[in-house]
Design a protein around this motif. Structure first.
Motif, PDB file in Angstrom:
ATOM      1  N   TYR A  46      42.386   7.371   4.200  1.00 52.80           N
ATOM      2  CA  TYR A  46      42.334   8.178   5.416  1.00 52.80           C
ATOM      3  C   TYR A  46      41.343   9.330   5.241  1.00 52.80           C
ATOM      4  N   CYS A  47      41.370   9.964   4.067  1.00 55.93           N
ATOM      5  CA  CYS A  47      40.419  11.049   3.796  1.00 55.93           C
ATOM      6  C   CYS A  47      38.979  10.527   3.823  1.00 55.93           C
ATOM      7  N   ALA A  48      38.768   9.348   3.256  1.00 51.00           N
ATOM      8  CA  ALA A  48      37.435   8.743   3.254  1.00 51.00           C
ATOM      9  C   ALA A  48      36.971   8.456   4.673  1.00 51.00           C
ATOM     10  N   ARG A  49      37.887   8.003   5.503  1.00 57.87           N
ATOM     11  CA  ARG A  49      37.567   7.690   6.898  1.00 57.87           C
ATOM     12  C   ARG A  49      36.995   8.909   7.624  1.00 57.87           C
ATOM     13  N   TYR A  50      37.463  10.093   7.251  1.00 56.34           N
ATOM     14  CA  TYR A  50      36.992  11.319   7.898  1.00 56.34           C
ATOM     15  C   TYR A  50      35.878  12.016   7.130  1.00 56.34           C
ATOM     16  N   GLY A  51      35.492  11.463   5.989  1.00 53.25           N
ATOM     17  CA  GLY A  51      34.356  11.991   5.248  1.00 53.25           C
ATOM     18  C   GLY A  51      34.638  13.260   4.461  1.00 53.25           C
ATOM     19  N   LEU A  52      35.871  13.447   3.996  1.00 54.31           N
ATOM     20  CA  LEU A  52      36.174  14.620   3.190  1.00 54.31           C
ATOM     21  C   LEU A  52      35.405  14.567   1.883  1.00 54.31           C
ATOM     22  N   ASN A  53      34.962  15.722   1.426  1.00 58.43           N
ATOM     23  CA  ASN A  53      34.243  15.783   0.152  1.00 58.43           C
ATOM     24  C   ASN A  53      35.245  15.825  -1.010  1.00 58.43           C
ATOM     25  N   ALA A  54      34.747  15.798  -2.219  1.00 59.24           N
ATOM     26  CA  ALA A  54      35.615  15.737  -3.409  1.00 59.24           C
ATOM     27  C   ALA A  54      36.533  16.952  -3.504  1.00 59.24           C
ATOM     28  N   GLU A  55      36.011  18.129  -3.212  1.00 57.68           N
ATOM     29  CA  GLU A  55      36.820  19.355  -3.266  1.00 57.68           C
ATOM     30  C   GLU A  55      37.980  19.282  -2.275  1.00 57.68           C
ATOM     31  N   GLN A  56      37.697  18.842  -1.059  1.00 55.97           N
ATOM     32  CA  GLN A  56      38.728  18.736  -0.031  1.00 55.97           C
ATOM     33  C   GLN A  56      39.761  17.672  -0.395  1.00 55.97           C
ATOM     34  N   ARG A  57      39.294  16.548  -0.925  1.00 57.85           N
ATOM     35  CA  ARG A  57      40.220  15.466  -1.298  1.00 57.85           C
ATOM     36  C   ARG A  57      41.146  15.902  -2.426  1.00 57.85           C
ATOM     37  N   GLU A  58      40.620  16.628  -3.388  1.00 57.49           N
ATOM     38  CA  GLU A  58      41.451  17.115  -4.496  1.00 57.49           C
ATOM     39  C   GLU A  58      42.487  18.122  -3.992  1.00 57.49           C
ATOM     40  N   ALA A  59      42.082  19.004  -3.102  1.00 56.22           N
ATOM     41  CA  ALA A  59      43.021  19.975  -2.535  1.00 56.22           C
ATOM     42  C   ALA A  59      44.107  19.270  -1.719  1.00 56.22           C
ATOM     43  N   ILE A  60      43.742  18.212  -1.005  1.00 55.84           N
ATOM     44  CA  ILE A  60      44.732  17.409  -0.275  1.00 55.84           C
ATOM     45  C   ILE A  60      45.712  16.787  -1.267  1.00 55.84           C
ATOM     46  N   ARG A  61      45.198  16.181  -2.325  1.00 51.16           N
ATOM     47  CA  ARG A  61      46.069  15.540  -3.332  1.00 51.16           C
ATOM     48  C   ARG A  61      47.050  16.534  -3.945  1.00 51.16           C
ATOM     49  N   ARG A  62      46.568  17.752  -4.179  1.00 52.44           N
ATOM     50  CA  ARG A  62      47.406  18.773  -4.822  1.00 52.44           C
ATOM     51  C   ARG A  62      48.288  19.517  -3.816  1.00 52.44           C
ATOM     52  N   ARG A  63      48.053  19.300  -2.509  1.00 55.04           N
ATOM     53  CA  ARG A  63      48.787  20.018  -1.454  1.00 55.04           C
ATOM     54  C   ARG A  63      48.595  21.530  -1.608  1.00 55.04           C
ATOM     55  N   ASN A  64      47.372  21.912  -1.969  1.00 61.91           N
ATOM     56  CA  ASN A  64      47.061  23.295  -2.276  1.00 61.91           C
ATOM     57  C   ASN A  64      46.409  23.966  -1.068  1.00 61.91           C
ATOM     58  N   VAL A  65      47.189  24.750  -0.362  1.00 61.15           N
ATOM     59  CA  VAL A  65      46.717  25.378   0.871  1.00 61.15           C
ATOM     60  C   VAL A  65      45.563  26.333   0.610  1.00 61.15           C
ATOM     61  N   LEU A  66      45.647  27.142  -0.444  1.00 63.22           N
ATOM     62  CA  LEU A  66      44.561  28.081  -0.721  1.00 63.22           C
ATOM     63  C   LEU A  66      43.252  27.350  -1.008  1.00 63.22           C
TER      64      LEU A  66
END
Length: 113
Positions: A46-66
């Motif tokens: 799903y993240c790939a479908r929207y073109g998230l970069n590596a930093e954004q994908r890692e933050a999504i995986r970690r559920r890190n709001v900051l």
């Protein structure tokens, strides 16, 4: 005109809006139940479908709001992401301030009184 630095705050300006466009667009898609289900089924796809970069994908995986905010996320759109996991804006505020949710709520009440 330059914006002043505010210690501990990531300003959401035009530059950050451009940086976080894909992330915020994806989070906006969570308004639809079928999109929330698709994300839960295959987060990375799903993240790939929207073109998230590596930093954004890692933050999504970690559920890190900051980290999501630092990657251009807008808290109003991030609340849609957090909602998938049963979190609300007060949960996000607690994470941002390093407090428990109850401590954060108490701080809000004290500031209002």
């Amino acid at each position: 005109m330059t914006m002043p630095d505010i210690f501990g705050t990531t300003l959401f300006d035009g530059r950050m809006a451009r940086r976080g466009y894909a992330l915020n667009r994806m989070c906006y898609s969570f308004n639809a139940a079928e999109n929330r289900a698709a994300f839960v089924q295959d987060e990375d796809g799903y993240c790939a479908r929207y073109g998230l970069n590596a930093e954004q994908r890692e933050a999504i995986r970690r559920r890190n709001v900051l980290a999501l905010i630092a990657a251009g996320g807008n808290v109003y759109y991030l609340a849609k992401f957090a909602g998938i996991f049963g979190l609300d804006v007060q949960d996000l505020g607690a994470q941002q301030t390093g407090l428990s949710k109850d401590e954060f709520k108490a701080r809000l009440l004290a500031a209002a009184g």
